[in-house]
Scaffold this motif. Structure first.
Motif, PDB file in Angstrom:
ATOM      1  N   ALA A 250      -8.817  -4.981 -17.515  1.00 27.89           N
ATOM      2  CA  ALA A 250      -7.917  -4.436 -18.543  1.00 27.89           C
ATOM      3  C   ALA A 250      -7.473  -5.504 -19.537  1.00 27.89           C
ATOM      4  CB  ALA A 250      -6.707  -3.754 -17.902  1.00 27.89           C
ATOM      5  N   ASP A 251      -8.326  -6.465 -19.792  1.00 27.41           N
ATOM      6  CA  ASP A 251      -8.087  -7.527 -20.779  1.00 27.41           C
ATOM      7  C   ASP A 251      -6.875  -8.398 -20.489  1.00 27.41           C
ATOM      8  OD1 ASP A 251     -10.315  -6.772 -22.332  1.00 27.41           O
ATOM      9  OD2 ASP A 251      -9.120  -5.259 -23.378  1.00 27.41           O
ATOM     10  N   LYS A 252      -6.323  -8.328 -19.247  1.00 32.27           N
ATOM     11  CA  LYS A 252      -5.143  -9.154 -18.993  1.00 32.27           C
ATOM     12  C   LYS A 252      -4.941  -9.576 -17.543  1.00 32.27           C
ATOM     13  CE  LYS A 252      -2.408  -4.988 -19.128  1.00 32.27           C
ATOM     14  NZ  LYS A 252      -1.938  -4.100 -20.129  1.00 32.27           N
ATOM     15  N   TYR A 253      -5.732  -9.063 -16.611  1.00 33.23           N
ATOM     16  CA  TYR A 253      -5.574  -9.424 -15.206  1.00 33.23           C
ATOM     17  C   TYR A 253      -6.815 -10.175 -14.729  1.00 33.23           C
ATOM     18  CZ  TYR A 253      -2.147  -5.647 -15.595  1.00 33.23           C
ATOM     19  OH  TYR A 253      -1.117  -4.826 -16.000  1.00 33.23           O
TER      20      TYR A 253
ATOM     21  N   ARG B 179      -5.652 -10.252  -5.282  1.00 35.47           N
ATOM     22  CA  ARG B 179      -4.606 -10.964  -6.014  1.00 35.47           C
ATOM     23  C   ARG B 179      -5.215 -11.311  -7.370  1.00 35.47           C
ATOM     24  NH1 ARG B 179      -0.263 -15.428  -5.073  1.00 35.47           N
ATOM     25  NH2 ARG B 179      -0.468 -16.586  -6.991  1.00 35.47           N
ATOM     26  N   ALA B 180      -4.413 -11.164  -8.407  1.00 39.21           N
ATOM     27  CA  ALA B 180      -4.856 -11.488  -9.762  1.00 39.21           C
ATOM     28  C   ALA B 180      -3.704 -12.157 -10.498  1.00 39.21           C
ATOM     29  CB  ALA B 180      -5.289 -10.217 -10.497  1.00 39.21           C
ATOM     30  N   GLU B 181      -4.023 -12.719 -11.652  1.00 38.49           N
ATOM     31  CA  GLU B 181      -2.980 -13.295 -12.502  1.00 38.49           C
ATOM     32  C   GLU B 181      -2.899 -12.492 -13.785  1.00 38.49           C
ATOM     33  OE1 GLU B 181      -1.688 -17.285 -14.991  1.00 38.49           O
ATOM     34  OE2 GLU B 181      -3.573 -17.280 -13.916  1.00 38.49           O
ATOM     35  N   HIS B 182      -1.687 -12.111 -14.149  1.00 32.56           N
ATOM     36  CA  HIS B 182      -1.460 -11.495 -15.460  1.00 32.56           C
ATOM     37  C   HIS B 182      -1.573 -12.639 -16.452  1.00 32.56           C
ATOM     38  CE1 HIS B 182       0.389  -9.561 -18.851  1.00 32.56           C
ATOM     39  NE2 HIS B 182       0.524  -8.428 -18.172  1.00 32.56           N
ATOM     40  N   THR B 183      -2.604 -12.629 -17.275  1.00 31.36           N
ATOM     41  CA  THR B 183      -2.898 -13.790 -18.123  1.00 31.36           C
ATOM     42  C   THR B 183      -1.885 -14.001 -19.237  1.00 31.36           C
ATOM     43  OG1 THR B 183      -4.398 -12.466 -19.494  1.00 31.36           O
ATOM     44  CG2 THR B 183      -5.365 -13.690 -17.634  1.00 31.36           C
ATOM     45  N   VAL B 184      -1.164 -12.963 -19.623  1.00 31.33           N
ATOM     46  CA  VAL B 184      -0.142 -13.112 -20.657  1.00 31.33           C
ATOM     47  C   VAL B 184       1.149 -13.648 -20.050  1.00 31.33           C
ATOM     48  CG1 VAL B 184       1.217 -11.910 -22.409  1.00 31.33           C
ATOM     49  CG2 VAL B 184      -1.174 -11.272 -22.047  1.00 31.33           C
TER      50      VAL B 184
ATOM     51  N   GLN C 124       1.406 -14.943 -17.059  1.00 32.57           N
ATOM     52  CA  GLN C 124       1.074 -16.042 -16.146  1.00 32.57           C
ATOM     53  C   GLN C 124       1.811 -15.887 -14.823  1.00 32.57           C
ATOM     54  OE1 GLN C 124       1.711 -19.577 -18.547  1.00 32.57           O
ATOM     55  NE2 GLN C 124      -0.351 -19.419 -19.377  1.00 32.57           N
ATOM     56  N   LEU C 125       1.777 -14.662 -14.311  1.00 25.99           N
ATOM     57  CA  LEU C 125       2.397 -14.332 -13.031  1.00 25.99           C
ATOM     58  C   LEU C 125       1.375 -13.614 -12.147  1.00 25.99           C
ATOM     59  CD1 LEU C 125       5.837 -12.950 -14.255  1.00 25.99           C
ATOM     60  CD2 LEU C 125       5.423 -15.112 -13.072  1.00 25.99           C
ATOM     61  N   PRO C 126       1.491 -13.787 -10.831  1.00 25.79           N
ATOM     62  CA  PRO C 126       0.564 -13.091  -9.942  1.00 25.79           C
ATOM     63  C   PRO C 126       0.897 -11.603  -9.838  1.00 25.79           C
ATOM     64  CG  PRO C 126       2.162 -14.315  -8.656  1.00 25.79           C
ATOM     65  CD  PRO C 126       2.432 -14.645 -10.097  1.00 25.79           C
ATOM     66  N   VAL C 127      -0.138 -10.808  -9.633  1.00 27.24           N
ATOM     67  CA  VAL C 127      -0.008  -9.376  -9.379  1.00 27.24           C
ATOM     68  C   VAL C 127      -1.003  -9.011  -8.274  1.00 27.24           C
ATOM     69  CG1 VAL C 127       0.734  -8.755 -11.716  1.00 27.24           C
ATOM     70  CG2 VAL C 127      -1.701  -8.722 -11.145  1.00 27.24           C
TER      71      VAL C 127
END
Length: 192
Positions: A15-18, A34-39, A41-44
């Motif tokens: 989704a262009d951000k995780y 586990r992924a990082e929200h690139t905007v 910069q927090l884990p999700v």
């Protein structure tokens, strides 16, 4: 299928951000990464409903709707109590193999399952929990279940493995809890 990455998506942007970092769990119907929200910069956590590929095409729409209902339910419930894992986003992703998979983005929660807490204590030979000790730990679970039941929902899989304990030693300090896995939740009214 790679056990460390069953969907083959580690390193992929969803989704262009995780940015997907690693697999954290697999169940009968879903895979959680586990992924990082690139905007931010927090884990999700991203829960991919991979069971869709095993379902006959005539039933796929119903199964996908069930998954979307889980997302809607979590979004509603998690806004009413902080003891339920928070839902952040929902969408559909095409794997490198071209399989379309719905996903649900959840808050990332660092903690141990209550199951793990009990097992570690059992291995150490700890005494059984007294009512006074367990009440502060399970009180938030009971309050969250009140919220869930007020919505006409039964969790149907509430167990120590689906309760995360955040913080240190729950016998010695105040901790927070998060209830997970509403995938098998069912509207109680359906059975009335």
């Amino acid at each position: 299928m790679n056990k460390e990455d069953p969907l083959g998506i580690v390193g992929t942007l969803v989704a262009d951000k995780y940015r997907v970092e690693r697999l954290v769990g697999e169940g009968g119907f879903a895979v959680v990464y586990r992924a990082e929200h690139t905007v931010w910069q927090l884990p999700v956590a991203i829960k991919f409903f991979n069971a869709l590929s095993f379902v006959p095409s005539a039933q796929q729409a119903d199964f996908e709707e069930s998954f979307l209902n889980e997302g809607r339910l979590l979004a509603r419930l998690s806004r009413r109590t902080s003891s339920i894992v928070q839902a952040h986003d929902i969408g559909t992703f095409a794997t490198p193999a071209g399989t379309r998979i719905p996903f649900l983005v959840l808050e990332w929660v660092d903690g141990r399952t209550l199951d793990d807490v009990f097992e570690a204590e059992r291995k150490k030979g700890a005494t059984a929990w007294s009512f006074q000790e367990i009440r502060p730990l399970l009180g938030p679970v009971a309050l969250a279940m009140d919220v869930v039941h007020d919505e006409g929902v039964a969790h149907r899989d509430l167990k120590p493995a689906n309760i995360l304990v955040l913080g240190g030693d729950p016998r010695r300090e105040a901790v927070r809890i998060k209830i997970l896995d509403f995938g098998v939740a069912k509207m109680m009214l359906d059975n009335a």
